[in-house]
Design a protein around this motif. Sequence first.
Motif, PDB file in Angstrom:
ATOM      1  N   UNK A   1       0.925  -1.059  -0.034  1.00  0.00           N
ATOM      2  CA  UNK A   1       0.151  -0.022   0.099  1.00  0.00           C
ATOM      3  C   UNK A   1       0.659   1.353  -0.022  1.00  0.00           C
ATOM      4  N   UNK A   2       1.991   1.204   0.774  1.00  0.00           N
ATOM      5  CA  UNK A   2       2.810   2.533   0.726  1.00  0.00           C
ATOM      6  C   UNK A   2       3.512   2.873  -0.677  1.00  0.00           C
ATOM      7  N   UNK A   3       4.050   1.673  -1.427  1.00  0.00           N
ATOM      8  CA  UNK A   3       4.600   1.804  -2.837  1.00  0.00           C
ATOM      9  C   UNK A   3       3.325   2.382  -3.762  1.00  0.00           C
ATOM     10  N   UNK A   4       2.208   1.832  -3.281  1.00  0.00           N
ATOM     11  CA  UNK A   4       1.043   2.215  -4.180  1.00  0.00           C
ATOM     12  C   UNK A   4       0.881   3.779  -4.173  1.00  0.00           C
TER      13      UNK A   4
ATOM     14  N   UNK B   1      -5.919   6.582   5.385  1.00  0.00           N
ATOM     15  CA  UNK B   1      -5.071   5.560   5.575  1.00  0.00           C
ATOM     16  C   UNK B   1      -5.415   4.393   4.724  1.00  0.00           C
ATOM     17  N   UNK B   2      -4.432   3.951   3.749  1.00  0.00           N
ATOM     18  CA  UNK B   2      -4.638   2.872   2.970  1.00  0.00           C
ATOM     19  C   UNK B   2      -4.216   1.460   3.555  1.00  0.00           C
ATOM     20  N   UNK B   3      -5.235   0.809   3.782  1.00  0.00           N
ATOM     21  CA  UNK B   3      -4.796  -0.615   4.564  1.00  0.00           C
ATOM     22  C   UNK B   3      -5.519  -1.654   3.806  1.00  0.00           C
ATOM     23  N   UNK B   4      -5.315  -2.834   4.260  1.00  0.00           N
ATOM     24  CA  UNK B   4      -6.022  -3.977   3.816  1.00  0.00           C
ATOM     25  C   UNK B   4      -7.439  -3.954   4.274  1.00  0.00           C
ATOM     26  N   UNK B   5      -8.295  -4.592   3.371  1.00  0.00           N
ATOM     27  CA  UNK B   5      -9.781  -4.515   3.790  1.00  0.00           C
ATOM     28  C   UNK B   5     -10.110  -4.818   4.993  1.00  0.00           C
ATOM     29  N   UNK B   6      -9.599  -5.987   5.343  1.00  0.00           N
ATOM     30  CA  UNK B   6      -9.937  -6.717   6.746  1.00  0.00           C
ATOM     31  C   UNK B   6      -9.622  -5.666   7.899  1.00  0.00           C
ATOM     32  N   UNK B   7      -8.529  -5.233   7.807  1.00  0.00           N
ATOM     33  CA  UNK B   7      -8.187  -4.163   8.902  1.00  0.00           C
ATOM     34  C   UNK B   7      -8.983  -2.925   8.862  1.00  0.00           C
ATOM     35  N   UNK B   8      -9.465  -2.463   7.892  1.00  0.00           N
ATOM     36  CA  UNK B   8     -10.496  -1.378   7.764  1.00  0.00           C
ATOM     37  C   UNK B   8     -11.780  -1.904   8.267  1.00  0.00           C
ATOM     38  N   UNK B   9     -12.166  -3.337   7.817  1.00  0.00           N
ATOM     39  CA  UNK B   9     -13.549  -3.782   8.427  1.00  0.00           C
ATOM     40  C   UNK B   9     -13.587  -3.821   9.882  1.00  0.00           C
ATOM     41  N   UNK B  10     -12.360  -4.153  10.571  1.00  0.00           N
ATOM     42  CA  UNK B  10     -12.298  -4.263  12.096  1.00  0.00           C
ATOM     43  C   UNK B  10     -12.626  -3.060  12.687  1.00  0.00           C
ATOM     44  N   UNK B  11     -11.711  -1.813  12.191  1.00  0.00           N
ATOM     45  CA  UNK B  11     -11.840  -0.463  12.634  1.00  0.00           C
ATOM     46  C   UNK B  11     -13.329  -0.209  12.615  1.00  0.00           C
ATOM     47  N   UNK B  12     -13.944  -0.247  11.641  1.00  0.00           N
ATOM     48  CA  UNK B  12     -15.324   0.069  11.397  1.00  0.00           C
ATOM     49  C   UNK B  12     -16.272  -0.564  12.423  1.00  0.00           C
TER      50      UNK B  12
END
Length: 295
Positions: free
Chosen positions: A167-170, A206-217
Motif C-alpha cells: 500500500x505504501x508503494x502504491x 490510511x490505505x490498509x487491507x480491507x480486513x483491517x479497515x473492516x475491524x476498525x469500522x
Amino acid sequence: MMSSNCRKTFRVMLAAAAGVMVMATADIREAAAKVDSVAALLPKSIQEAGVLRIAIPDVGKPLAYKEGAELKGMDPDLAQAVAGVLGLKAELSLIPFAAALTGLQSNKFDVSYGEFYVTAERLKVADFVTNWQDYSSFLVVKSKGYAPTALADVCGHIVGAMAGSAELETLKGAAAKCAGNAATVSAFPSVSNAILALNSGRVDGVLINRGGAQEAIHLDGTLSASGEIGGGPTATAVARTENSAKLLEAIKAAYDHLIQSGEYAKILEKNDTAYGAAKTAVIYKEGSTPPKYGF
C-alpha cells in the motif's frame, strides 16, 4: 477500531502495539491434527527440530493482535493449524511488518505471515505460498467528508500506510503522478500508529487491507472504508535457504489439506475474513512470474 476519544483509541491500539517482539507462549488454541503424508514432505532438519519458527507481523485485528498475553487473529490461527498438520510446534513471534522479510533473510524465522502480495521485488529475497486474497481500502473519518475511491484522489491530501507494505508503494506511485496538487505520503511502523495519526488529523486517509479497515469500522462507526484498491492473492513468505524447496511443498500441502478438510473455512469464519478465502495454495519462487494485481 478508533474514536475521537483519545483514551478509547489508545486502549484499542494496545492490542497491536508496534515494534515489540512477543513470543506467543500463552497461546492455547488447539492445533490441527498431524497428517503424516504432509509432514513427510518437510526437510529433515525441520522434522528433527520439531519446531516451525513463524513471524506474525503486527497488522492488527482481525489478522494478528494481542489480547492480554495471547496472540489472536487469522494469521496465528492459520499458523497454528499449518504447524499442527506438519506435526510441528508453532513458535510464534509478533514483529513489525517491515521486519518480516529481513527476519527471514537473517534466518530468524522459517516463515512469515502478513498477507504479502507476491511482487517481483519480494521474489528476489523470499519464496511464497498463497493462502488468502485481499484488497485495500482507504480508512477515513466520515465527518471530514474525504472519501477517496481511486488512487488519483490522494492528490492534495496527506495519506499514509504501513512501512514496507504494498500500500505504501502504491501511494508513492500515485503521489508521483499528482501534477500541481501534491500529495504527502507518510509511513508508519504499524496500522495502529497510522490510525492514531488519522484520528488526530495528521493524515486524511490510511490505505490498509480491507480486513483491517473492516475491524476498525466494527469498533467505531465514525470511521468509513472507501474504495477497492488493488487486490489479489496474498501469501505466506518462506525463507529462501537450502530447505526452501521441501518447505514450500510442505506448506502448500498443509494449506490444501486445511482447505479440503474445512478447517480453513472455520478459521476464516471465526475471524470474519471469509470474504478472502482461497480455493487452493500456489507456490511462487525465484524465477516465477508474480500474479497480476490491480494497482
